[in-house]
Write a protein that holds these residues in place. Structure first.
Motif, PDB file in Angstrom:
ATOM      1  N   UNK A  61       0.463   0.715  15.934  1.00  0.00           N
ATOM      2  CA  UNK A  61       1.697   1.328  15.434  1.00  0.00           C
ATOM      3  C   UNK A  61       1.469   2.282  14.271  1.00  0.00           C
ATOM      4  N   UNK A  62       0.293   2.895  14.186  1.00  0.00           N
ATOM      5  CA  UNK A  62       0.021   3.874  13.146  1.00  0.00           C
ATOM      6  C   UNK A  62      -0.410   3.296  11.811  1.00  0.00           C
ATOM      7  N   UNK A  63      -0.571   1.981  11.733  1.00  0.00           N
ATOM      8  CA  UNK A  63      -1.009   1.351  10.493  1.00  0.00           C
ATOM      9  C   UNK A  63      -2.522   1.459  10.323  1.00  0.00           C
ATOM     10  N   UNK A  64      -2.933   1.474   9.068  1.00  0.00           N
ATOM     11  CA  UNK A  64      -4.343   1.434   8.721  1.00  0.00           C
ATOM     12  C   UNK A  64      -4.503   0.623   7.450  1.00  0.00           C
ATOM     13  N   UNK A  65      -5.726   0.194   7.181  1.00  0.00           N
ATOM     14  CA  UNK A  65      -5.981  -0.576   5.969  1.00  0.00           C
ATOM     15  C   UNK A  65      -7.334  -0.179   5.413  1.00  0.00           C
ATOM     16  N   UNK A  72     -11.958  -6.166  -4.327  1.00  0.00           N
ATOM     17  CA  UNK A  72     -11.559  -7.272  -3.425  1.00  0.00           C
ATOM     18  C   UNK A  72     -10.141  -7.065  -2.918  1.00  0.00           C
ATOM     19  N   UNK A  73      -9.919  -5.879  -2.367  1.00  0.00           N
ATOM     20  CA  UNK A  73      -8.585  -5.559  -1.869  1.00  0.00           C
ATOM     21  C   UNK A  73      -8.647  -5.097  -0.432  1.00  0.00           C
ATOM     22  N   UNK A  74      -7.513  -5.202   0.230  1.00  0.00           N
ATOM     23  CA  UNK A  74      -7.386  -4.795   1.629  1.00  0.00           C
ATOM     24  C   UNK A  74      -5.935  -4.366   1.831  1.00  0.00           C
ATOM     25  N   UNK A  75      -5.588  -3.212   1.289  1.00  0.00           N
ATOM     26  CA  UNK A  75      -4.207  -2.738   1.306  1.00  0.00           C
ATOM     27  C   UNK A  75      -3.851  -2.123   2.648  1.00  0.00           C
ATOM     28  N   UNK A  76      -2.656  -2.408   3.108  1.00  0.00           N
ATOM     29  CA  UNK A  76      -2.129  -1.867   4.366  1.00  0.00           C
ATOM     30  C   UNK A  76      -1.374  -0.573   4.068  1.00  0.00           C
ATOM     31  N   UNK A  77      -1.577   0.421   4.915  1.00  0.00           N
ATOM     32  CA  UNK A  77      -0.955   1.724   4.668  1.00  0.00           C
ATOM     33  C   UNK A  77      -0.422   2.311   5.962  1.00  0.00           C
ATOM     34  N   UNK A  78       0.537   3.220   5.788  1.00  0.00           N
ATOM     35  CA  UNK A  78       1.030   4.013   6.907  1.00  0.00           C
ATOM     36  C   UNK A  78       1.529   5.329   6.342  1.00  0.00           C
ATOM     37  N   UNK A  79       1.152   6.451   6.927  1.00  0.00           N
ATOM     38  CA  UNK A  79       1.509   7.753   6.351  1.00  0.00           C
ATOM     39  C   UNK A  79       3.011   8.044   6.392  1.00  0.00           C
ATOM     40  N   UNK A  80       3.688   7.575   7.442  1.00  0.00           N
ATOM     41  CA  UNK A  80       5.105   7.887   7.634  1.00  0.00           C
ATOM     42  C   UNK A  80       5.840   6.611   8.051  1.00  0.00           C
ATOM     43  N   UNK A  81       6.672   6.094   7.168  1.00  0.00           N
ATOM     44  CA  UNK A  81       7.372   4.840   7.453  1.00  0.00           C
ATOM     45  C   UNK A  81       8.563   5.073   8.382  1.00  0.00           C
ATOM     46  N   UNK A  82       8.797   4.101   9.249  1.00  0.00           N
ATOM     47  CA  UNK A  82       9.949   4.103  10.150  1.00  0.00           C
ATOM     48  C   UNK A  82      10.848   2.921   9.828  1.00  0.00           C
TER      49      UNK A  82
END
Lengths: 113, 114
Positions: A61-65, A72-82
């Motif tokens: 669904x376009x997510x990346x991390x 010690x991080x693993x942030x979830x990101x998405x360029x364009x939120x729906x």
């Protein structure tokens, strides 16, 4: 002991803007990390995972991390939120031989039109 | 697309009664997990099976909870007697094996104990 922290109970984002959901972890040894999403009264759906290799992981669904070992991080990101991205997001860390996962408490993502 | 099946989806019971939940993992998945998710929290592992053997039940309240996976396929989680604090979502998941494998979750059973 393994642990996962999701420091934000809720993240509010306007539709069309980028989003970030934060996750930090503590584990002995090399971690493997997951993001799952949960919609109301449903089970968890797998989004993506990091085991080794490229620190930027692309998922559903376009997510990346982004895996950051020093922080010690693993942030979830998405360029364009729906608006349809509005849900509960869980970060999980695994370590050890039996694939046991430790989940964070979850972050509720609210995307406003 | 193969999915993990769980039943029932919802269960209301009175305290001191017995309840049972059923899970059918994705075909071919050797590892099966039962989690409990209390409202507002992340899932917590109760018990993990590798085929028909229990490999982790360290967080299972064994005085009232039991789990079995007799033929190494589907599984049953039982609570007897149920207590008010058992009200939660019970999630089943499966994975192909245990080494860094993705766990796939079923829809869950929401239990309410009155």
């Amino acid at each position: 002991a393994q642990s996962v922290a999701q420091p934000e109970d809720q993240v509010n984002v306007a539709e069309g803007n980028p989003l970030t959901v934060k996750c930090t972890y503590s584990v002995s040894g090399n971690p493997y990390l997951f993001w799952y999403v949960q919609y109301p009264n449903r089970g968890l759906q797998f989004l993506l995972k990091y085991i080794t290799g490229d620190n930027l992981v692309k998922g559903s669904y376009g997510f990346e991390a982004e895996f950051n070992k020093s922080q010690t991080s693993f942030h979830l990101k998405k360029p364009t939120a729906l608006v349809s991205d509005s849900a509960l997001y869980f970060c999980a860390v695994g370590a050890g031989g039996y694939n046991k996962l430790i989940f964070g408490a979850g972050t509720r993502l609210a995307v406003h039109p | 697309e193969a999915e993990v099946a769980q039943s029932p989806r919802y269960k209301i019971t009175e305290k001191s009664q017995a309840v049972a939940f059923w899970c059918d993992p994705i075909s071919g998945h050797a590892t099966l997990y039962w989690y409990r998710q209390i409202l507002g929290q992340g899932p917590e592992l109760l018990v993990q099976f590798q085929d028909e053997s229990v490999v982790d039940d360290s967080q299972l309240p064994k005085d009232r909870f039991s789990a079995e996976r007799l033929k190494g396929v589907d599984s049953t989680l039982k609570i007897q007697p149920a207590e008010l604090g058992d009200s939660a979502m019970y999630l089943c998941a499966s994975s192909q094996d245990t080494y860094q494998e993705t766990q796939y979750f079923g829809p869950g059973t929401r239990l309410l104990v009155l």
